[in-house]
Design a protein around this motif. Structure first.
Motif, mmCIF file in Angstrom:
data_model
loop_
_atom_site.group_PDB
_atom_site.id
_atom_site.type_symbol
_atom_site.label_atom_id
_atom_site.label_comp_id
_atom_site.label_asym_id
_atom_site.label_seq_id
_atom_site.Cartn_x
_atom_site.Cartn_y
_atom_site.Cartn_z
ATOM 1 N N ALA A 40 0.830 -1.205 0.000
ATOM 2 C CA ALA A 40 0.000 0.000 0.000
ATOM 3 C C ALA A 40 0.868 1.260 0.000
ATOM 4 O O ALA A 40 0.558 2.244 -0.684
ATOM 5 C CB ALA A 40 -0.925 -0.005 1.211
ATOM 6 N N PHE A 41 1.964 1.222 0.749
ATOM 7 C CA PHE A 41 2.865 2.376 0.812
ATOM 8 C C PHE A 41 3.521 2.616 -0.541
ATOM 9 O O PHE A 41 3.655 3.758 -0.989
ATOM 10 C CB PHE A 41 3.926 2.118 1.888
ATOM 11 N N ALA A 42 3.914 1.540 -1.220
ATOM 12 C CA ALA A 42 4.506 1.672 -2.549
ATOM 13 C C ALA A 42 3.513 2.274 -3.530
ATOM 14 O O ALA A 42 3.856 3.154 -4.333
ATOM 15 C CB ALA A 42 4.987 0.305 -3.051
ATOM 16 N N ALA A 43 2.268 1.806 -3.476
ATOM 17 C CA ALA A 43 1.239 2.370 -4.343
ATOM 18 C C ALA A 43 1.052 3.855 -4.080
ATOM 19 O O ALA A 43 0.759 4.629 -4.988
ATOM 20 C CB ALA A 43 -0.084 1.630 -4.136
ATOM 21 N N LEU A 44 1.267 4.254 -2.839
ATOM 22 C CA LEU A 44 1.062 5.647 -2.458
ATOM 23 C C LEU A 44 2.219 6.544 -2.863
ATOM 24 O O LEU A 44 2.009 7.669 -3.336
ATOM 25 C CB LEU A 44 0.839 5.721 -0.944
ATOM 26 N N VAL A 45 3.465 6.084 -2.720
ATOM 27 C CA VAL A 45 4.603 6.994 -2.872
ATOM 28 C C VAL A 45 5.271 6.946 -4.242
ATOM 29 O O VAL A 45 5.981 7.887 -4.604
ATOM 30 C CB VAL A 45 5.675 6.739 -1.789
ATOM 31 N N VAL A 46 5.073 5.874 -5.009
ATOM 32 C CA VAL A 46 5.693 5.825 -6.331
ATOM 33 C C VAL A 46 5.085 6.921 -7.205
ATOM 34 O O VAL A 46 3.873 7.005 -7.357
ATOM 35 C CB VAL A 46 5.512 4.454 -6.990
ATOM 36 N N GLY A 47 5.940 7.745 -7.785
ATOM 37 C CA GLY A 47 5.481 8.902 -8.531
ATOM 38 C C GLY A 47 5.836 10.193 -7.829
ATOM 39 O O GLY A 47 5.978 11.237 -8.448
ATOM 40 N N ARG A 48 5.958 10.140 -6.496
ATOM 41 C CA ARG A 48 6.461 11.236 -5.681
ATOM 42 C C ARG A 48 5.694 12.546 -5.860
ATOM 43 O O ARG A 48 6.248 13.633 -5.747
ATOM 44 C CB ARG A 48 7.954 11.447 -5.946
ATOM 45 N N ASP A 49 4.408 12.456 -6.148
ATOM 46 C CA ASP A 49 3.591 13.659 -6.135
ATOM 47 C C ASP A 49 3.548 14.205 -4.710
ATOM 48 O O ASP A 49 3.499 13.453 -3.742
ATOM 49 C CB ASP A 49 2.175 13.327 -6.610
ATOM 50 N N ARG A 50 3.576 15.522 -4.571
ATOM 51 C CA ARG A 50 3.691 16.123 -3.239
ATOM 52 C C ARG A 50 2.539 15.723 -2.322
ATOM 53 O O ARG A 50 2.743 15.478 -1.129
ATOM 54 C CB ARG A 50 3.768 17.646 -3.374
ATOM 55 N N ARG A 51 1.332 15.705 -2.860
ATOM 56 C CA ARG A 51 0.197 15.355 -2.008
ATOM 57 C C ARG A 51 0.273 13.898 -1.552
ATOM 58 O O ARG A 51 -0.120 13.574 -0.429
ATOM 59 C CB ARG A 51 -1.105 15.624 -2.749
ATOM 60 N N ARG A 52 0.765 13.038 -2.417
ATOM 61 C CA ARG A 52 0.885 11.643 -2.030
ATOM 62 C C ARG A 52 1.996 11.454 -1.000
ATOM 63 O O ARG A 52 1.887 10.582 -0.118
ATOM 64 C CB ARG A 52 1.117 10.776 -3.270
ATOM 65 N N ILE A 53 3.038 12.250 -1.071
ATOM 66 C CA ILE A 53 4.092 12.198 -0.046
ATOM 67 C C ILE A 53 3.527 12.639 1.294
ATOM 68 O O ILE A 53 3.782 12.012 2.334
ATOM 69 C CB ILE A 53 5.279 13.095 -0.447
ATOM 70 N N VAL A 54 2.739 13.714 1.294
ATOM 71 C CA VAL A 54 2.093 14.178 2.528
ATOM 72 C C VAL A 54 1.181 13.096 3.084
ATOM 73 O O VAL A 54 1.184 12.812 4.294
ATOM 74 C CB VAL A 54 1.301 15.478 2.277
ATOM 75 N N ALA A 55 0.393 12.459 2.202
ATOM 76 C CA ALA A 55 -0.503 11.389 2.640
ATOM 77 C C ALA A 55 0.283 10.213 3.222
ATOM 78 O O ALA A 55 -0.144 9.589 4.199
ATOM 79 C CB ALA A 55 -1.367 10.922 1.470
ATOM 80 N N ALA A 56 1.446 9.915 2.632
ATOM 81 C CA ALA A 56 2.277 8.815 3.130
ATOM 82 C C ALA A 56 2.778 9.102 4.537
ATOM 83 O O ALA A 56 2.710 8.241 5.427
ATOM 84 C CB ALA A 56 3.448 8.574 2.180
ATOM 85 N N TRP A 57 3.302 10.320 4.754
ATOM 86 C CA TRP A 57 3.785 10.671 6.091
ATOM 87 C C TRP A 57 2.628 10.747 7.087
ATOM 88 O O TRP A 57 2.788 10.402 8.261
ATOM 89 C CB TRP A 57 4.551 11.990 6.053
ATOM 90 N N TRP A 58 1.467 11.203 6.610
ATOM 91 C CA TRP A 58 0.291 11.216 7.498
ATOM 92 C C TRP A 58 -0.034 9.796 7.945
ATOM 93 O O TRP A 58 -0.306 9.563 9.126
ATOM 94 C CB TRP A 58 -0.924 11.818 6.775
ATOM 95 N N TRP A 59 -0.018 8.849 7.000
ATOM 96 C CA TRP A 59 -0.359 7.467 7.345
ATOM 97 C C TRP A 59 0.627 6.900 8.360
ATOM 98 O O TRP A 59 0.219 6.225 9.317
ATOM 99 C CB TRP A 59 -0.390 6.613 6.079
ATOM 100 N N LEU A 60 1.903 7.171 8.195
ATOM 101 C CA LEU A 60 2.890 6.695 9.160
ATOM 102 C C LEU A 60 2.639 7.309 10.533
ATOM 103 O O LEU A 60 2.727 6.617 11.558
ATOM 104 C CB LEU A 60 4.302 7.024 8.675
ATOM 105 N N GLY A 61 2.326 8.599 10.567
ATOM 106 C CA GLY A 61 1.997 9.237 11.840
ATOM 107 C C GLY A 61 0.757 8.634 12.472
ATOM 108 O O GLY A 61 0.693 8.427 13.688
ATOM 109 N N PHE A 62 -0.219 8.329 11.654
ATOM 110 C CA PHE A 62 -1.448 7.691 12.125
ATOM 111 C C PHE A 62 -1.156 6.336 12.762
ATOM 112 O O PHE A 62 -1.644 6.023 13.853
ATOM 113 C CB PHE A 62 -2.413 7.543 10.948
#
Length: 447
Positions: free
Chosen positions: A116-138
């Motif tokens: 799921a993390f790979a699906a989220l961060v591959v492409g490195r769009d800024r919003r997806r990076i923010v969402a990835a760090w949010w998920w880790l914080g969650f």
């Protein structure tokens, strides 16, 4: 593809150049180090005294062993509280041996989260990076229960399914349907997709075909009505101590009001609360939950007919229905908070700062949950007034989140509001063959 808006030029988004910290946090190495560290920390917390992994030790493993031995296969020759598909992730850890079942479970969750993390961060769009760090914080704020339940499996699949909707709808619907047959709540995401997307009948057909394939397996082996037992077993249960509806009686039990008490249900392996009126309240919750779900779905239909773009409807309606499933549920286990991750992730991917408020509210809800579970859970069973107070605030947060989502759906939206919404065109391992097509001004994401 069934999307609802043609893209416009990315140059319409006035974003400033990222600073050094932003570049560092966006680097794949930083993202994956963060992913591993978070999972190591909460994994270590879960293994500490076995707290947070009780269901894995004492429930999942016995089910898996009985199924492997052929003595009792839950959902096939015995009633079960979960849909049949949940048997697959419960059995998989046995591949590492019965003695290492817990390690196998944690490995399974780690791999699913990594996908799921790979699906989220591959492409490195800024919003997806923010969402990835949010998920880790969650995950870090929620703690051990984020790894130690079947909900962890369904949550990872739901995130993948929501991300894939924009680039490979059929695969997305299959994943979301499989997740529903592990834990029922991802059905809320499917409902939101049916409302929000023009390809709704395609979604329904794919979901039905996938369901038919899944249910054919236990039916071939003579499951009969055991296949539907996860529905019937939930109807007669009492109200669990963490559920919002139980708050009134938990306070009574905390102040030793006669008749109010916390007790252990051995059949369902859960703590419930008793007191005057609890049976009536429990009997009303299922109809109230159904009515609320229908009303919220109709709000999504209203938003659709008012021209609200799908990038607004899909995350907001998903969040509203999922939160309603928790807020009006008589179970309300701590792991239910994991359900909120997928709608928040897709909301951050699509809307960015527009979804900041519910993202913060869900982080607070996760942190409050870890305050009383698992390490101070014994105090809640007493029940201690201080922990009941924390539980009360946590339960109120569900209604705050639900209120935000309903208000967002109710607002009259114009296409101009969604001008900076992003539509993923590349989500690992897929890439959209053509630009998304639909009916309001949306842009493609940019690296």
């Amino acid at each position: 593809m069934g999307m609802d808006a043609p893209p416009i030029s990315a140059s319409t988004t006035p974003e400033s150049a990222p600073g050094g910290l932003r570049r560092a946090l966006s680097h794949p190495l930083a993202l994956w180090i963060g992913f591993l560290l978070v999972h190591l920390v909460i994994g270590a917390l879960a293994l500490h005294q076995g707290k947070g992994l009780g269901d894995v030790y004492f429930v999942y493993k016995p089910w898996a062993l009985m199924a492997a031995q052929g003595t009792e296969i839950v959902g096939v020759n015995a009633d079960w509280v979960y849909p049949f598909g949940a048997l697959v992730p419960i059995m998989l850890p046995l591949l590492l041996g019965a003695d290492n079942y817990v390690g196998g479970w944690l490995t399974l969750v780690l791999l699913l989260d990594a996908a799921a993390f790979a699906a989220l961060v591959v492409g490195r769009d800024r919003r997806r990076i923010v969402a990835a760090w949010w998920w880790l914080g969650f995950l870090l704020l929620l703690g051990p229960v984020a790894l130690g339940r079947l909900d962890s499996v369904a949550a990872a699949l739901a995130i993948v399914g929501l991300l894939w909707l924009a680039v490979h709808e059929r695969a997305a619907v299959v994943v979301l349907t499989v997740a529903t047959w592990i834990k029922v709540w991802p059905a809320a995401v499917l409902v939101a997709a049916v409302v929000a997307l023009k390809s709704r009948w395609h979604i329904v057909v794919v979901a039905l075909v996938t369901t038919a394939v899944i249910v054919a397996v236990p039916l071939i082996f003579g499951a009969g009505m055991h296949l539907a037992s996860f529905i019937t077993m939930q109807t007669g249960r009492g109200i669990q101590i963490e559920a919002p509806v139980s708050t009134f009686w938990m306070w009574q039990a905390a102040f030793h009001v006669p008749g109010a008490a916390v007790y252990y249900d051995r059949e369902l392996v859960t703590f419930q609360v008793s007191g005057a009126g609890t049976e009536l309240a429990g009997s009303l919750m299922n109809p109230l939950l159904a009515i609320t779900g229908v009303v919220v779905a109709l709000l999504g239909v209203r938003a659709l007919h008012r021209g609200t773009p799908y990038t607004r409807i899909l995350p907001e309606l998903s969040l509203a229905i999922v939160t309603a499933l928790i807020a009006f549920n008589k179970v309300g286990s701590p792991q239910y908070v994991t359900w909120l991750a997928a709608p928040i992730v897709i909301g951050l991917v699509y809307q960015g700062k527009g979804f900041r408020t519910p993202a913060i509210l869900v982080l607070i809800t996760a942190g409050l949950t870890q305050v009383f579970y698992p390490f101070l859970y014994d105090w809640l069973l007493i029940p201690d007034p201080g922990l009941v107070a924390v539980l009360t605030v946590r339960n109120l947060m569900y209604f705050v989140i639900l209120g935000w989502a309903i208000a967002a759906l109710w607002r009259t939206r114009h296409a101009a509001e969604a001008v900076y919404d992003t539509v993923p065109t590349r989500v690992w391992p897929f890439r959209a063959p053509v630009a998304p097509v639909a009916g309001a001004a949306l842009r493609e994401e940019t690296p």
